[in-house]
Scaffold this motif. Structure first.
Motif, mmCIF file in Angstrom:
data_model
loop_
_atom_site.group_PDB
_atom_site.id
_atom_site.type_symbol
_atom_site.label_atom_id
_atom_site.label_comp_id
_atom_site.label_asym_id
_atom_site.label_seq_id
_atom_site.Cartn_x
_atom_site.Cartn_y
_atom_site.Cartn_z
ATOM 1 N N THR A 336 0.838 -1.199 0.000
ATOM 2 C CA THR A 336 0.000 0.000 0.000
ATOM 3 C C THR A 336 0.872 1.248 0.000
ATOM 4 O OG1 THR A 336 -1.782 -1.141 1.174
ATOM 5 C CG2 THR A 336 -1.773 1.268 1.271
ATOM 6 N N SER A 359 -10.405 2.563 -9.996
ATOM 7 C CA SER A 359 -9.578 1.387 -9.689
ATOM 8 C C SER A 359 -9.237 0.620 -10.960
ATOM 9 C CB SER A 359 -10.304 0.457 -8.719
ATOM 10 O OG SER A 359 -10.322 0.988 -7.428
ATOM 11 N N ASP A 362 -5.975 -4.664 -11.370
ATOM 12 C CA ASP A 362 -4.942 -5.309 -10.557
ATOM 13 C C ASP A 362 -4.541 -4.487 -9.326
ATOM 14 O OD1 ASP A 362 -3.811 -3.315 -12.018
ATOM 15 O OD2 ASP A 362 -2.123 -4.496 -12.774
ATOM 16 N N CYS A 363 -5.322 -3.466 -8.985
ATOM 17 C CA CYS A 363 -5.039 -2.715 -7.757
ATOM 18 C C CYS A 363 -6.349 -2.203 -7.184
ATOM 19 C CB CYS A 363 -4.070 -1.557 -8.006
ATOM 20 S SG CYS A 363 -4.828 -0.134 -8.797
ATOM 21 N N THR A 388 -3.417 0.040 -3.168
ATOM 22 C CA THR A 388 -2.948 -1.288 -2.794
ATOM 23 C C THR A 388 -2.777 -2.157 -4.038
ATOM 24 O OG1 THR A 388 -3.964 -1.200 -0.609
ATOM 25 C CG2 THR A 388 -3.477 -3.393 -1.484
ATOM 26 N N GLY A 389 -1.545 -2.620 -4.223
ATOM 27 C CA GLY A 389 -1.254 -3.573 -5.284
ATOM 28 C C GLY A 389 -1.094 -4.964 -4.694
ATOM 29 N N ALA A 397 4.067 -6.394 -6.591
ATOM 30 C CA ALA A 397 2.957 -5.657 -5.975
ATOM 31 C C ALA A 397 3.249 -4.163 -5.914
ATOM 32 C CB ALA A 397 2.681 -6.208 -4.572
ATOM 33 N N ILE A 400 2.740 -2.495 -9.290
ATOM 34 C CA ILE A 400 1.319 -2.243 -9.547
ATOM 35 C C ILE A 400 0.846 -0.989 -8.810
ATOM 36 C CG2 ILE A 400 -1.016 -3.132 -9.127
ATOM 37 C CD1 ILE A 400 0.225 -5.979 -9.537
ATOM 38 N N ALA A 401 1.205 -0.906 -7.519
ATOM 39 C CA ALA A 401 0.753 0.232 -6.709
ATOM 40 C C ALA A 401 1.331 1.545 -7.230
ATOM 41 C CB ALA A 401 1.135 0.016 -5.242
ATOM 42 N N LYS A 404 -0.170 2.826 -10.552
ATOM 43 C CA LYS A 404 -1.442 3.521 -10.339
ATOM 44 C C LYS A 404 -1.219 4.877 -9.675
ATOM 45 C CE LYS A 404 -5.801 4.189 -10.405
ATOM 46 N NZ LYS A 404 -6.465 4.468 -11.692
#
Length: 427
Positions: A336, A359, A362-363, A388-389, A397, A400-401, A404
């Motif tokens: 996160t 959103s 994937d997150c 949050t990823g 992860a 991803i986060a 975004k």
């Protein structure tokens, strides 16, 4: 059942997001909520400490379960208020009464509790305005660095680590004489410094039995490299690589069980979350602090990993029966990243237009300090959103986060770019 969440931050949006997925949730309310909770629940414009207003809402809407997010209503006694009224006695409440909330509401109380029940923690001593000279003398004999803690609630910002005697003495004077944290620093704990790596462990209890939720590590400082003042939290990672089975067994044996037993021994009923802030010192757990609710932003990394029906667990906490529940946790990693307003944790401006909040697949975008004006999202707090990823490891992860986070915009937006990098090295 009809359910009410009290609070307005990222933690409460995460609860709402997860509770809404439950087949047991008929209607969901959040007070006061934010622009994110409004997407999955009905926001009610009531302050978290408006106990009369909350009680009227609960009766009017036949609410059966109340989930208390932040610490303030717990410390002020919302459970006691409900239990004192005949028509509200049967409402399930997740969160302790005033007596249990002292674990967070008073650092002095919690430290005495730990010492009484042989729970490993740093040595400390408490001082007030009238004993400040003794505190100054105490510091002269202490090893540096040393930790200074405001006794009461200070929104996660009442802890200062002093690295020199002069800094420590100046800090003590500022906290006690200049009331740096208001009433919260009318008492100050001076605590020996624990050198290790921090993590947070979360327990949900019905007073007799408990389940241990996934652990997390949060990042409190505003600046990269853990520099600058403390905030409410700039990011979180779950699980934590160094919290292996052997370490978590020690946490359960030396910390969790003595805590639950100690509360029972002292006649303190406790239904709700216990957040245990820990230091891992050479494989041994030491308690830094207790909180009497879930953490923020740790909730945004922990709750998405739960595969259980959250309502099922919360109802068992409120009414008993956690001994029959088995926790199911996704093995994936959740990371996160918190996006904040320029100037936070100091003075900051609100009401900035936000874009890019939808959103991705994937997150998850959890709202905190947001509001909706007409059809436009606007900033309404210091910590604005948390991304949050979720992926198979920390690096994926985080990718991803951060991908975004970089697509969201408002004037003055800031976020740390090094969340989780210390843990990546441990993988």
């Amino acid at each position: 059942m009809n359910i009410l969440i009290i609070g307005s931050g990222g933690r409460e949006h995460t609860f709402a997001w997860k509770i809404r997925q439950s087949t047991q949730c008929k209607k969901l309310y959040v007070c006061p909520g934010n622009a994110g909770t409004a997407q999955v629940a009905e926001n009610i414009p009531l302050a978290v400490d408006d106990f009369e207003g909350i009680a009227d809402l609960v009766l009017k809407e036949a609410i059966q379960l109340v989930v208390v997010g932040p610490e303030v209503p717990l410390v002020q006694g919302i459970r006691d208020f409900f239990e004192a009224r005949e028509e509200l006695k049967e409402v399930g409440i997740v969160g302790p009464g005033k007596a249990g909330a002292l674990l967070e509401g008073s650092k002095d109380f919690s430290k005495n509790f730990m010492e009484k029940h042989a729970i490993p923690t740093a040595s400390s001593q408490t001082f007030t305005k009238t004993t400040i000279d003794e505190g100054i003398a105490y510091l002269e004999k202490a090893s540096m660095p040393i930790v200074m803690k405001a006794d009461g609630l200070a929104a996660g910002k009442g802890v200062i680590i002093a690295h020199s005697l002069q800094e420590a003495q100046d800090t003590l004077r500022s906290m006690l004489l200049d009331e740096q944290f208001g009433e919260a620093s009318s008492k100050v704990l001076i605590e020996s410094f624990l050198d290790g790596i921090e993590l947070s462990v979360f327990v949900l209890t019905d007073g007799d039995d408990y389940v241990v939720l996934p652990e997390a590590k949060d990042y409190k400082r505003i600046g990269e490299g853990d520099t600058g003042p403390n905030t409410g939290g700039m990011g979180a990672i779950s699980p934590v690589p160094f919290a292996d089975e052997a370490f978590m067994d020690k946490v359960e044996q030396k910390v969790i069980r003595p805590t639950i037993a100690g509360l029972k021994m002292e006649g303190i009923p406790y239904q709700g979350f216990i957040f245990i802030g820990l230091m891992n010192m050479n494989g041994e757990p030491y308690v830094i602090e207790y909180n009497v609710r879930m953490g923020d932003p740790e909730t945004q990394a922990v709750i998405p990993r739960l595969e259980n029906d959250l309502v099922d667990l919360l109802w068992a906490s409120a009414k008993g029966g956690l001994s029959t529940k088995t926790l199911r946790v996704n093995t994936a990693t959740a990371t996160t990243v918190v996006l904040v307003a320029e100037g936070y944790p100091g003075p900051y401006q609100k009401d900035k237009a936000i874009t890019g909040l939808d959103s991705d697949s994937d997150c998850i975008v959890f709202h905190a300090g947001t509001k909706l004006r007409d059809t436009e999202f606007r900033t309404n707090g210091g910590r604005v959103v948390a991304i949050t990823g979720i992926a198979s490891d920390i690096t994926k992860a985080l990718d991803i986060a951060y991908h975004k986070a970089n697509s969201i915009r408002w004037e003055g937006m800031y976020f740390r770019k090094d969340i989780g990098q210390d843990l990546v090295k441990l993988q």
